[in-house]
Scaffold this motif. Structure first.
Motif, PDB file in Angstrom:
ATOM      1  N   TRP A  14      26.149  76.224  34.280  1.00 45.81           N
ATOM      2  CA  TRP A  14      27.378  76.999  34.517  1.00 45.81           C
ATOM      3  C   TRP A  14      27.089  78.491  34.481  1.00 45.81           C
ATOM      4  CZ3 TRP A  14      31.100  75.016  36.972  1.00 45.81           C
ATOM      5  CH2 TRP A  14      31.560  73.732  36.744  1.00 45.81           C
ATOM      6  N   LEU A  15      26.195  78.901  33.583  1.00 49.18           N
ATOM      7  CA  LEU A  15      25.838  80.317  33.504  1.00 49.18           C
ATOM      8  C   LEU A  15      25.121  80.771  34.776  1.00 49.18           C
ATOM      9  CD1 LEU A  15      26.052  82.694  31.574  1.00 49.18           C
ATOM     10  CD2 LEU A  15      23.824  82.051  30.659  1.00 49.18           C
ATOM     11  N   ALA A  16      24.251  79.933  35.313  1.00 48.36           N
ATOM     12  CA  ALA A  16      23.570  80.264  36.571  1.00 48.36           C
ATOM     13  C   ALA A  16      24.576  80.350  37.718  1.00 48.36           C
ATOM     14  CB  ALA A  16      22.508  79.215  36.877  1.00 48.36           C
ATOM     15  N   ALA A  17      25.573  79.459  37.707  1.00 50.38           N
ATOM     16  CA  ALA A  17      26.606  79.514  38.740  1.00 50.38           C
ATOM     17  C   ALA A  17      27.425  80.797  38.618  1.00 50.38           C
ATOM     18  CB  ALA A  17      27.522  78.294  38.633  1.00 50.38           C
ATOM     19  N   ALA A  18      27.687  81.226  37.393  1.00 47.57           N
ATOM     20  CA  ALA A  18      28.420  82.476  37.188  1.00 47.57           C
ATOM     21  C   ALA A  18      27.620  83.663  37.706  1.00 47.57           C
ATOM     22  CB  ALA A  18      28.741  82.660  35.704  1.00 47.57           C
ATOM     23  N   GLY A  31      34.419  84.399  36.507  1.00 47.29           N
ATOM     24  CA  GLY A  31      35.095  84.363  35.211  1.00 47.29           C
ATOM     25  C   GLY A  31      35.280  82.946  34.700  1.00 47.29           C
ATOM     26  N   LEU A  32      35.676  82.051  35.588  1.00 49.40           N
ATOM     27  CA  LEU A  32      35.843  80.649  35.210  1.00 49.40           C
ATOM     28  C   LEU A  32      34.519  80.049  34.755  1.00 49.40           C
ATOM     29  CD1 LEU A  32      37.510  78.011  35.105  1.00 49.40           C
ATOM     30  CD2 LEU A  32      36.848  77.665  37.488  1.00 49.40           C
ATOM     31  N   TYR A  33      33.459  80.319  35.491  1.00 50.78           N
ATOM     32  CA  TYR A  33      32.154  79.751  35.157  1.00 50.78           C
ATOM     33  C   TYR A  33      31.610  80.319  33.851  1.00 50.78           C
ATOM     34  CZ  TYR A  33      32.119  77.839  39.895  1.00 50.78           C
ATOM     35  OH  TYR A  33      32.416  77.150  41.044  1.00 50.78           O
ATOM     36  N   VAL A  34      31.890  81.583  33.585  1.00 49.99           N
ATOM     37  CA  VAL A  34      31.460  82.176  32.319  1.00 49.99           C
ATOM     38  C   VAL A  34      32.180  81.495  31.156  1.00 49.99           C
ATOM     39  CG1 VAL A  34      31.582  84.271  30.908  1.00 49.99           C
ATOM     40  CG2 VAL A  34      30.733  84.391  33.234  1.00 49.99           C
ATOM     41  N   ILE A  35      33.480  81.258  31.316  1.00 52.59           N
ATOM     42  CA  ILE A  35      34.249  80.582  30.263  1.00 52.59           C
ATOM     43  C   ILE A  35      33.705  79.174  30.027  1.00 52.59           C
ATOM     44  CG2 ILE A  35      36.510  79.606  29.703  1.00 52.59           C
ATOM     45  CD1 ILE A  35      37.714  82.104  31.108  1.00 52.59           C
ATOM     46  N   LEU A  36      33.422  78.448  31.110  1.00 57.51           N
ATOM     47  CA  LEU A  36      32.873  77.104  30.969  1.00 57.51           C
ATOM     48  C   LEU A  36      31.488  77.131  30.321  1.00 57.51           C
ATOM     49  CD1 LEU A  36      33.972  75.533  34.355  1.00 57.51           C
ATOM     50  CD2 LEU A  36      34.722  74.853  32.073  1.00 57.51           C
ATOM     51  N   ALA A  37      30.663  78.101  30.704  1.00 60.15           N
ATOM     52  CA  ALA A  37      29.333  78.215  30.107  1.00 60.15           C
ATOM     53  C   ALA A  37      29.423  78.495  28.615  1.00 60.15           C
ATOM     54  CB  ALA A  37      28.541  79.322  30.804  1.00 60.15           C
ATOM     55  N   ILE A  38      30.302  79.393  28.232  1.00 60.07           N
ATOM     56  CA  ILE A  38      30.472  79.708  26.813  1.00 60.07           C
ATOM     57  C   ILE A  38      30.946  78.482  26.047  1.00 60.07           C
ATOM     58  CG2 ILE A  38      31.877  81.029  25.179  1.00 60.07           C
ATOM     59  CD1 ILE A  38      31.721  83.366  27.208  1.00 60.07           C
ATOM     60  N   ALA A  39      31.883  77.739  26.612  1.00 55.35           N
ATOM     61  CA  ALA A  39      32.397  76.546  25.941  1.00 55.35           C
ATOM     62  C   ALA A  39      31.294  75.507  25.729  1.00 55.35           C
ATOM     63  CB  ALA A  39      33.550  75.944  26.743  1.00 55.35           C
ATOM     64  N   PHE A  40      30.508  75.243  26.766  1.00 58.36           N
ATOM     65  CA  PHE A  40      29.448  74.247  26.646  1.00 58.36           C
ATOM     66  C   PHE A  40      28.341  74.707  25.706  1.00 58.36           C
ATOM     67  CE2 PHE A  40      31.307  72.089  30.249  1.00 58.36           C
ATOM     68  CZ  PHE A  40      30.979  70.766  30.011  1.00 58.36           C
ATOM     69  N   LEU A  41      27.943  75.967  25.811  1.00 58.32           N
ATOM     70  CA  LEU A  41      26.873  76.463  24.951  1.00 58.32           C
ATOM     71  C   LEU A  41      27.311  76.534  23.493  1.00 58.32           C
ATOM     72  CD1 LEU A  41      25.358  79.204  27.255  1.00 58.32           C
ATOM     73  CD2 LEU A  41      24.358  76.985  26.662  1.00 58.32           C
ATOM     74  N   TYR A  42      28.563  76.909  23.238  1.00 59.23           N
ATOM     75  CA  TYR A  42      29.069  76.926  21.865  1.00 59.23           C
ATOM     76  C   TYR A  42      29.127  75.514  21.297  1.00 59.23           C
ATOM     77  CZ  TYR A  42      32.053  77.588  17.840  1.00 59.23           C
ATOM     78  OH  TYR A  42      32.548  77.586  16.563  1.00 59.23           O
ATOM     79  N   SER A  43      29.561  74.572  22.115  1.00 63.02           N
ATOM     80  CA  SER A  43      29.610  73.186  21.684  1.00 63.02           C
ATOM     81  C   SER A  43      28.213  72.666  21.351  1.00 63.02           C
ATOM     82  CB  SER A  43      30.248  72.330  22.775  1.00 63.02           C
ATOM     83  OG  SER A  43      30.180  70.979  22.451  1.00 63.02           O
ATOM     84  N   ALA A  44      27.236  72.976  22.203  1.00 67.65           N
ATOM     85  CA  ALA A  44      25.858  72.557  21.947  1.00 67.65           C
ATOM     86  C   ALA A  44      25.339  73.195  20.664  1.00 67.65           C
ATOM     87  CB  ALA A  44      24.974  72.933  23.125  1.00 67.65           C
ATOM     88  N   TYR A  45      25.668  74.454  20.444  1.00 68.95           N
ATOM     89  CA  TYR A  45      25.210  75.136  19.238  1.00 68.95           C
ATOM     90  C   TYR A  45      25.798  74.501  17.985  1.00 68.95           C
ATOM     91  CZ  TYR A  45      24.624  78.680  15.663  1.00 68.95           C
ATOM     92  OH  TYR A  45      24.320  79.321  14.495  1.00 68.95           O
ATOM     93  N   THR A  46      27.082  74.189  17.995  1.00 65.57           N
ATOM     94  CA  THR A  46      27.699  73.597  16.812  1.00 65.57           C
ATOM     95  C   THR A  46      27.138  72.208  16.535  1.00 65.57           C
ATOM     96  OG1 THR A  46      29.588  72.805  18.105  1.00 65.57           O
ATOM     97  CG2 THR A  46      29.835  74.918  16.984  1.00 65.57           C
ATOM     98  N   ILE A  47      26.881  71.425  17.574  1.00 70.36           N
ATOM     99  CA  ILE A  47      26.265  70.113  17.372  1.00 70.36           C
ATOM    100  C   ILE A  47      24.867  70.276  16.798  1.00 70.36           C
ATOM    101  CG2 ILE A  47      25.353  68.086  18.561  1.00 70.36           C
ATOM    102  CD1 ILE A  47      27.693  68.326  20.511  1.00 70.36           C
ATOM    103  N   TRP A  48      24.081  71.203  17.358  1.00 68.81           N
ATOM    104  CA  TRP A  48      22.726  71.437  16.875  1.00 68.81           C
ATOM    105  C   TRP A  48      22.742  71.895  15.419  1.00 68.81           C
ATOM    106  CZ3 TRP A  48      20.584  76.261  15.517  1.00 68.81           C
ATOM    107  CH2 TRP A  48      19.227  76.212  15.221  1.00 68.81           C
TER     108      TRP A  48
END
Length: 58
Positions: A14-18, A31-48
């Motif tokens: 998503w970040l590359a698409a942004a 803007g939409l892709y940045v929001i989606l990238a942040i959501a996915f990366l934050y989710s991955a970070y919290t799981i990790w």
């Protein structure tokens, strides 16, 4: 732990698409892709982080 990797990879996609949209000048989609990238990366970070601390579970 696979979920963290998968979500991290999707977040990077998503970040590359942004970045591609920013270069081509499609700013509303960027803007939409940045929001989606942040959501996915934050989710991955919290799981990790949760797996690293040994809390596990869901």
């Amino acid at each position: 732990m696979r979920h963290a990797y998968i979500r991290g990879i999707i977040g990077l996609i998503w970040l590359a698409a942004a970045i591609a949209c920013g270069i081509s000048g499609i700013f509303p989609m960027m803007g939409l892709y940045v929001i989606l990238a942040i959501a996915f990366l934050y989710s991955a970070y919290t799981i990790w982080k949760r797996e690293k601390d040994g809390k596990g579970g869901r």
